[in-house]
Design a protein around this motif. Sequence first.
Motif, PDB file in Angstrom:
ATOM      1  N   ALA A  93       0.838  -1.206   0.000  1.00 35.94           N
ATOM      2  CA  ALA A  93       0.000   0.000   0.000  1.00 35.94           C
ATOM      3  C   ALA A  93       0.875   1.259   0.000  1.00 35.94           C
ATOM      4  O   ALA A  93       0.536   2.270  -0.630  1.00 35.94           O
ATOM      5  CB  ALA A  93      -0.928  -0.005   1.210  1.00 35.94           C
ATOM      6  N   LEU A  98      -0.955   4.426  -1.644  1.00 34.23           N
ATOM      7  CA  LEU A  98      -2.238   4.458  -0.935  1.00 34.23           C
ATOM      8  C   LEU A  98      -2.033   4.913   0.511  1.00 34.23           C
ATOM      9  O   LEU A  98      -2.919   5.481   1.129  1.00 34.23           O
ATOM     10  CB  LEU A  98      -2.887   3.070  -0.921  1.00 34.23           C
ATOM     11  CG  LEU A  98      -3.118   2.380  -2.270  1.00 34.23           C
ATOM     12  CD1 LEU A  98      -3.716   0.998  -2.078  1.00 34.23           C
ATOM     13  CD2 LEU A  98      -4.042   3.229  -3.121  1.00 34.23           C
ATOM     14  N   LYS A 129      -8.205  -2.610  -0.034  1.00 32.35           N
ATOM     15  CA  LYS A 129      -9.390  -1.772  -0.281  1.00 32.35           C
ATOM     16  C   LYS A 129      -9.526  -0.695   0.797  1.00 32.35           C
ATOM     17  O   LYS A 129      -9.820   0.462   0.493  1.00 32.35           O
ATOM     18  CB  LYS A 129     -10.668  -2.625  -0.259  1.00 32.35           C
ATOM     19  CG  LYS A 129     -10.981  -3.317  -1.560  1.00 32.35           C
ATOM     20  CD  LYS A 129     -12.396  -3.881  -1.473  1.00 32.35           C
ATOM     21  CE  LYS A 129     -12.752  -4.708  -2.687  1.00 32.35           C
ATOM     22  NZ  LYS A 129     -14.124  -5.175  -2.688  1.00 32.35           N
ATOM     23  N   ARG A 132      -7.023   1.966   0.210  1.00 30.24           N
ATOM     24  CA  ARG A 132      -7.472   2.826  -0.891  1.00 30.24           C
ATOM     25  C   ARG A 132      -8.558   3.789  -0.408  1.00 30.24           C
ATOM     26  O   ARG A 132      -8.517   4.982  -0.684  1.00 30.24           O
ATOM     27  CB  ARG A 132      -8.026   1.964  -2.027  1.00 30.24           C
ATOM     28  CG  ARG A 132      -8.684   2.799  -3.119  1.00 30.24           C
ATOM     29  CD  ARG A 132      -9.594   1.966  -3.994  1.00 30.24           C
ATOM     30  NE  ARG A 132     -10.703   1.396  -3.253  1.00 30.24           N
ATOM     31  CZ  ARG A 132     -11.551   0.496  -3.757  1.00 30.24           C
ATOM     32  NH1 ARG A 132     -11.398   0.061  -4.985  1.00 30.24           N
ATOM     33  NH2 ARG A 132     -12.557   0.032  -3.022  1.00 30.24           N
ATOM     34  N   HIS A 137      -7.734   7.676  -3.698  1.00 30.66           N
ATOM     35  CA  HIS A 137      -7.120   6.978  -4.825  1.00 30.66           C
ATOM     36  C   HIS A 137      -8.189   6.271  -5.661  1.00 30.66           C
ATOM     37  O   HIS A 137      -9.052   5.598  -5.113  1.00 30.66           O
ATOM     38  CB  HIS A 137      -6.115   5.951  -4.278  1.00 30.66           C
ATOM     39  CG  HIS A 137      -5.021   5.665  -5.225  1.00 30.66           C
ATOM     40  ND1 HIS A 137      -5.234   4.965  -6.383  1.00 30.66           N
ATOM     41  CD2 HIS A 137      -3.722   5.995  -5.206  1.00 30.66           C
ATOM     42  CE1 HIS A 137      -4.085   4.858  -7.030  1.00 30.66           C
ATOM     43  NE2 HIS A 137      -3.149   5.478  -6.338  1.00 30.66           N
ATOM     44  N   MET A 139      -8.174   3.598  -7.440  1.00 24.71           N
ATOM     45  CA  MET A 139      -7.825   2.228  -7.847  1.00 24.71           C
ATOM     46  C   MET A 139      -9.073   1.328  -7.948  1.00 24.71           C
ATOM     47  O   MET A 139      -9.896   1.290  -7.040  1.00 24.71           O
ATOM     48  CB  MET A 139      -6.849   1.654  -6.818  1.00 24.71           C
ATOM     49  CG  MET A 139      -6.288   0.316  -7.211  1.00 24.71           C
ATOM     50  SD  MET A 139      -4.980  -0.184  -6.086  1.00 24.71           S
ATOM     51  CE  MET A 139      -3.612   0.748  -6.725  1.00 24.71           C
ATOM     52  N   ILE A 144      -6.966  -3.819  -7.606  1.00 23.32           N
ATOM     53  CA  ILE A 144      -6.729  -4.293  -6.221  1.00 23.32           C
ATOM     54  C   ILE A 144      -6.449  -5.797  -6.248  1.00 23.32           C
ATOM     55  O   ILE A 144      -5.514  -6.290  -5.616  1.00 23.32           O
ATOM     56  CB  ILE A 144      -7.976  -4.015  -5.334  1.00 23.32           C
ATOM     57  CG1 ILE A 144      -8.228  -2.523  -5.172  1.00 23.32           C
ATOM     58  CG2 ILE A 144      -7.904  -4.778  -4.005  1.00 23.32           C
ATOM     59  CD1 ILE A 144      -7.782  -1.892  -3.912  1.00 23.32           C
TER      60      ILE A 144
END
Length: 354
Positions: A93, A98, A129, A132, A137, A139, A144
């Motif tokens: 991350a 992130l 998740k 994020r 972000h 993404m 992911i």
Amino acid sequence: MISAFFGDRFGYSPNISGFTPGRVNLIGEHTDYNGGLVLPAAIPLGISLAVGLREDDQIRVSSALYEHIYVGRIGDKAQSHWADYVIGTIHKANNLGLLSTGADIAIQSDLPSGAGLSSSAALTVGLLKLCRDLGSHPMSELEIAKQAQTIENEFIGVPCGIMDQMAVALSPPGQALSLDTFTLDFKLIEIPGNVHMAVIHSGIYRQLSEGRYKVRKEECDIIKKRLGRQDICRMTDTEYSNLSDLPATIQNRARHCWSEHRRTKSASLALKSNDMKLFGSLMTESHQSMRDDFEITLPEIDKLTEDAVKFGAYGARMTGGGFGGCMVACVDETILDEWKSRVLKQHPNAFYVC
Ligand code: GLA
């Protein structure tokens, strides 16, 4: 509940929390690293996570299963410890932008581990998740899933495919994910309400990192090399017959990849048209192929699946990486309770999961 647990363990409130389901693979086993189709579905059990941001590079991990709080740092190598998945994910991350610090993480799970129900994918996908969602972000769930797979492959050292990460990232309850692991195209198929995909644990636990999974992957690599293609599940009949000078074991592995991919395609169509008889018989054939050609089942699980069908399931098969863990059986809702008690009576070490 997970927030309260986090507060108990770390003495402050988390910044974010969430739940990620485990998955059961209905059919399409060991096809995901061979460019084939898979058909997993999310299950109601899973992993709850809560994350608190830190100002330093420490990572503290607390699981409801243990009193002890594991303490590591961003950049630590894997230690063959259950917390490796968390350390690897927080490290990832940070690499992905992130996060820019360490974190405190609390974990509660009702997924049996070593069961073939993707507890590790639920952990890595769920944590990525949350990381994020802490920022802005953009993404996607697909990205992911891909990143979570690299944590398993590169940090933990398990050469798994992408099925588990895609399933837990993308499949909503009650639907199966028909995924082409070569193109990553997918569609969702409703599981008919008149059947239950029953998951029963055999009572035999296993770990992917034990090495037998890796051996199967290496055997498939021999076929890939020979055919000059990565998506060996899609080999033609002629390509298959060109393997006849390879050792019989490798030819058997090839036959499983070839046939399992085709069965999975037919099973997706059967599920879509609510033909559960056909769907069930494809599940049972899949088990036989895993038993005879891919050789990843165990006699106890062979017997469990045989009894599941004998007591009225449309079909049954071992699910997941193999050598233990769970079976999944497609059972008509009207006979579920009776079916369950007859199967469990015959197999005292087995237990009903969901
Ligand atoms: C494990 C791996 C998956 C897949 C299955 C077998 O669950 O993590 O990628 O290969 O085994 O189908």
